[in-house]
Design a protein around this motif. Structure first.
Motif, PDB file in Angstrom:
ATOM      1  N   ALA A  25      34.612  48.800  77.771  1.00 48.57           N
ATOM      2  CA  ALA A  25      35.428  50.005  77.944  1.00 48.57           C
ATOM      3  C   ALA A  25      35.706  50.275  79.423  1.00 48.57           C
ATOM      4  CB  ALA A  25      34.744  51.198  77.297  1.00 48.57           C
ATOM      5  N   ILE A  26      34.678  50.153  80.253  1.00 45.93           N
ATOM      6  CA  ILE A  26      34.873  50.398  81.691  1.00 45.93           C
ATOM      7  C   ILE A  26      35.846  49.390  82.286  1.00 45.93           C
ATOM      8  CG2 ILE A  26      33.717  50.310  83.946  1.00 45.93           C
ATOM      9  CD1 ILE A  26      31.262  51.560  82.597  1.00 45.93           C
ATOM     10  N   ASN A  27      35.662  48.112  81.979  1.00 48.38           N
ATOM     11  CA  ASN A  27      36.565  47.073  82.511  1.00 48.38           C
ATOM     12  C   ASN A  27      38.002  47.307  82.067  1.00 48.38           C
ATOM     13  OD1 ASN A  27      34.541  45.735  83.867  1.00 48.38           O
ATOM     14  ND2 ASN A  27      34.098  44.330  82.171  1.00 48.38           N
ATOM     15  N   SER A  28      38.165  47.691  80.805  1.00 51.10           N
ATOM     16  CA  SER A  28      39.514  47.930  80.276  1.00 51.10           C
ATOM     17  C   SER A  28      40.181  49.109  80.971  1.00 51.10           C
ATOM     18  CB  SER A  28      39.441  48.175  78.765  1.00 51.10           C
ATOM     19  OG  SER A  28      40.731  48.293  78.231  1.00 51.10           O
ATOM     20  N   MET A  61      43.193  49.111  73.889  1.00 49.63           N
ATOM     21  CA  MET A  61      42.012  49.726  73.260  1.00 49.63           C
ATOM     22  C   MET A  61      41.414  48.881  72.139  1.00 49.63           C
ATOM     23  SD  MET A  61      41.764  52.464  74.991  1.00 49.63           S
ATOM     24  CE  MET A  61      42.634  53.786  75.837  1.00 49.63           C
ATOM     25  N   GLY A  62      42.136  47.837  71.706  1.00 50.02           N
ATOM     26  CA  GLY A  62      41.696  47.068  70.544  1.00 50.02           C
ATOM     27  C   GLY A  62      40.331  46.431  70.704  1.00 50.02           C
ATOM     28  N   LYS A  63      40.050  45.935  71.903  1.00 54.43           N
ATOM     29  CA  LYS A  63      38.760  45.265  72.112  1.00 54.43           C
ATOM     30  C   LYS A  63      37.607  46.265  72.092  1.00 54.43           C
ATOM     31  CE  LYS A  63      37.152  41.290  74.664  1.00 54.43           C
ATOM     32  NZ  LYS A  63      37.463  40.309  75.699  1.00 54.43           N
ATOM     33  N   ILE A  64      37.870  47.471  72.607  1.00 52.90           N
ATOM     34  CA  ILE A  64      36.853  48.533  72.548  1.00 52.90           C
ATOM     35  C   ILE A  64      36.601  48.907  71.087  1.00 52.90           C
ATOM     36  CG2 ILE A  64      36.262  50.871  73.281  1.00 52.90           C
ATOM     37  CD1 ILE A  64      38.316  50.519  75.575  1.00 52.90           C
ATOM     38  N   ALA A  65      37.703  49.094  70.349  1.00 53.76           N
ATOM     39  CA  ALA A  65      37.588  49.458  68.930  1.00 53.76           C
ATOM     40  C   ALA A  65      36.828  48.400  68.140  1.00 53.76           C
ATOM     41  CB  ALA A  65      38.989  49.661  68.344  1.00 53.76           C
ATOM     42  N   GLU A  66      37.143  47.140  68.412  1.00 59.27           N
ATOM     43  CA  GLU A  66      36.464  46.043  67.715  1.00 59.27           C
ATOM     44  C   GLU A  66      34.961  46.084  67.977  1.00 59.27           C
ATOM     45  OE1 GLU A  66      37.465  41.416  67.321  1.00 59.27           O
ATOM     46  OE2 GLU A  66      36.879  41.992  69.344  1.00 59.27           O
ATOM     47  N   GLU A  67      34.587  46.305  69.222  1.00 60.52           N
ATOM     48  CA  GLU A  67      33.170  46.326  69.578  1.00 60.52           C
ATOM     49  C   GLU A  67      32.450  47.512  68.939  1.00 60.52           C
ATOM     50  OE1 GLU A  67      29.957  44.389  71.357  1.00 60.52           O
ATOM     51  OE2 GLU A  67      32.050  43.740  71.128  1.00 60.52           O
ATOM     52  N   LEU A  68      33.163  48.623  68.717  1.00 62.83           N
ATOM     53  CA  LEU A  68      32.576  49.791  68.056  1.00 62.83           C
ATOM     54  C   LEU A  68      32.384  49.552  66.557  1.00 62.83           C
ATOM     55  CD1 LEU A  68      34.615  52.610  69.827  1.00 62.83           C
ATOM     56  CD2 LEU A  68      32.126  52.300  69.994  1.00 62.83           C
ATOM     57  N   ILE A  69      33.341  48.829  65.948  1.00 57.38           N
ATOM     58  CA  ILE A  69      33.298  48.619  64.490  1.00 57.38           C
ATOM     59  C   ILE A  69      32.420  47.426  64.125  1.00 57.38           C
ATOM     60  CG2 ILE A  69      34.680  48.065  62.450  1.00 57.38           C
ATOM     61  CD1 ILE A  69      37.064  49.388  63.945  1.00 57.38           C
ATOM     62  N   GLN A  70      32.727  46.284  64.736  1.00 61.07           N
ATOM     63  CA  GLN A  70      31.993  45.043  64.412  1.00 61.07           C
ATOM     64  C   GLN A  70      31.928  44.186  65.676  1.00 61.07           C
ATOM     65  OE1 GLN A  70      33.606  42.823  61.150  1.00 61.07           O
ATOM     66  NE2 GLN A  70      31.954  41.322  61.125  1.00 61.07           N
ATOM     67  N   PRO A  71      30.878  44.310  66.433  1.00 64.00           N
ATOM     68  CA  PRO A  71      30.776  43.586  67.703  1.00 64.00           C
ATOM     69  C   PRO A  71      30.912  42.073  67.532  1.00 64.00           C
ATOM     70  CG  PRO A  71      29.028  45.214  67.503  1.00 64.00           C
ATOM     71  CD  PRO A  71      29.702  45.138  66.168  1.00 64.00           C
TER      72      PRO A  71
END
Length: 465
Positions: A25-28, A61-71
């Motif tokens: 999230a920070i990098n994004s 935001m997709g990569k953040i969302a992915e990590e929240l749902i299913q890392p």
């Protein structure tokens, strides 16, 4: 405005779980919103945290969302002990290192089947001429750095005698209307529907490359890329493009997706090597799972680069058609650095063709020779053991370094004179003698393709190196 400062404790304070999602999230945010106020960025992150499913396909935001749902699991990968089924065509003409590269790829956990074409030689990851079917995963270096590198042939109702009789005019056309290498671009660009594609706004990596792609449209790369005038000899009366048997003038081009494809390949190869790290010689075979955000993003970017490569060829041929004052009778074209979702033994797999021509039953393609040797217009036979593929050219018998060391300019000049070929640009690394005998290569793939016609180069334009 001051540069954004964001800390892990800021995200934990709004409910983000400790772990990898914090750094993602920070990098994004620092990459895409570094000039935005901190409170606005925090609000964006709160919105994603509240409903991550809504943002799973978002470019930022997709990569953040992915990590929240299913890392995404990042773990070292190991090769299997055994190879999946494979076939090699023209094995006696292929260097051992290229075969060894295929054997390594065949042991990947995602591998299902493979093949090696008769023009194969050593590359990075997959060998050039390598074909690999994988299960729901794509290997950026299995596609290649020059995504969508392809051939395009325009056939004109012009007698070959006109080409010989007005050589200077055709030489000038290539000098005026083709551009090569990293810096040459056309002074006047025309817009193209490709630049309206959503990928140029959705995918951050691609968005940064749009201006470069616009400038480079209609240009060709260095190395073995070319634009040629030559003789087309149509031999098959039942050809799909309805050109009668006979001889014509043709324009043949070979190039790919320029800086757009190269930068896409570089970015996603790094991501793949982080997500599916492999040791030693297999490291360039790292893959992206198509169920992940990065895998889906690469797939979209790869397809965009392939379509951009096609648009580049069409622009090259449009410019030359205008200079000729004629419309082509027919156009034949094909990719040879790409990945496709195809049925293999009743299963949908990702078929990587790195320097290999699609050769499904009835599909047309072009297999060039060298700057002096004729190439071939071919029709695929749909041979399953080759994964519906054929060679993409004659293939190198000397590396670029060895060609420069062993071949002299005077030797090249003599060969060109013997074959009546005019060369604009080019270097010793692309000398005809650096390539295998195309007729031997074709003899080793009679099961894979049938010949519809030939193209014989006469005026060749390449990068000045």
């Amino acid at each position: 405005m001051a540069k954004l400062k964001l800390r892990g404790k800021d995200l934990i304070a709004i409910g983000y779980p400790q772990g990898k999602v914090i750094s993602i999230a920070i990098n994004s945010m620092l990459s895409h919103y570094k000039r935005e106020r901190k409170d606005k960025v925090i609000q964006r992150l709160k919105t994603v945290l509240k409903n991550p499913e809504k943002y799973i396909n978002d470019g930022i935001m997709g990569k953040i969302a992915e990590e929240l749902i299913q890392p995404v699991k990042i773990e070292a990968q190991k090769l299997n002990n055994t190879r999946v089924p494979f076939t090699i065509f023209g094995e006696n003409e292929i260097q051992e290192s290229a075969k060894h590269q295929l054997f390594t790829a065949l042991k990947l956990p995602i591998a299902k089947a493979g093949a090696l074409m008769p023009d194969a030689h050593h590359g990075y990851g997959l060998p050039i001429g390598g074909v690999l079917a994988a299960d729901n995963a794509v290997i950026p270096f299995g596609v290649g750095v020059d995504i969508g590198c392809r051939m395009c042939l325009s056939i004109y109702d012009i007698a070959p005698s006109y080409l010989a009789g007005s050589k200077d005019k055709y030489v000038q056309m290539l000098q005026d209307h083709t551009k090569f290498g990293g810096y040459e671009v056309h002074k006047q660009q025309v817009d193209n529907p490709i630049f309206e594609r959503d990928e140029f706004s959705m995918i951050p990596t691609v968005k940064k490359l749009k201006d470069k792609a616009f400038k480079q449209l209609g240009s060709s790369g260095g190395g073995n890329h070319f634009v040629e005038f030559g003789f087309v000899d149509i031999q098959d009366e039942q050809n799909e493009f309805n050109v009668p048997v006979g001889q014509y003038v043709g324009v043949l081009s070979h190039s790919g997706s320029r800086g757009l494809g190269a930068n896409i390949a570089k970015h996603y190869t790094k991501l793949a090597m982080k997500q599916t790290p492999l040791s030693g010689e297999a490291k360039h075979l790292a893959w992206l799972d198509l169920n992940t955000h990065d895998g889906q993003e690469y797939w979209l970017a790869m397809n965009l680069a392939g379509d951009y490569a096609s648009a580049c060829h069409h622009d090259i041929h449009r410019r030359l058609a205008k200079a000729l004052g004629k419309r082509p009778l027919a156009v034949v074209e094909n990719h040879h650095n790409f990945a496709w979702k195809e049925q293999v033994n009743g299963e949908e797999l990702v078929v990587h063709r790195k320097g290999a021509t699609p050769a499904q039953k009835g599909v047309l393609g072009i297999i060039p020779g060298s700057m002096t040797a004729s190439g071939f217009i071919v029709r695929g036979k749909g041979f399953e053991a080759s994964l519906n593929s054929a060679s993409h050219g004659a293939g190198r018998q000397l590396s670029r370094r060895k060609a420069k060391e062993q071949i002299t300019n005077s030797e090249i000049k003599k060969v060109l004179q013997d074959y009546g070929v005019t060369l604009i640009g080019g270097g010793r690394d692309e000398a005809p003698m650096a390539y295998k005998d195309i007729n031997k290569v074709m003899g080793n793939q009679t099961e894979l393709v049938e010949v519809v016609g030939t193209f014989t180069p006469k005026i060749v334009r390449m990068d000045n190196n």
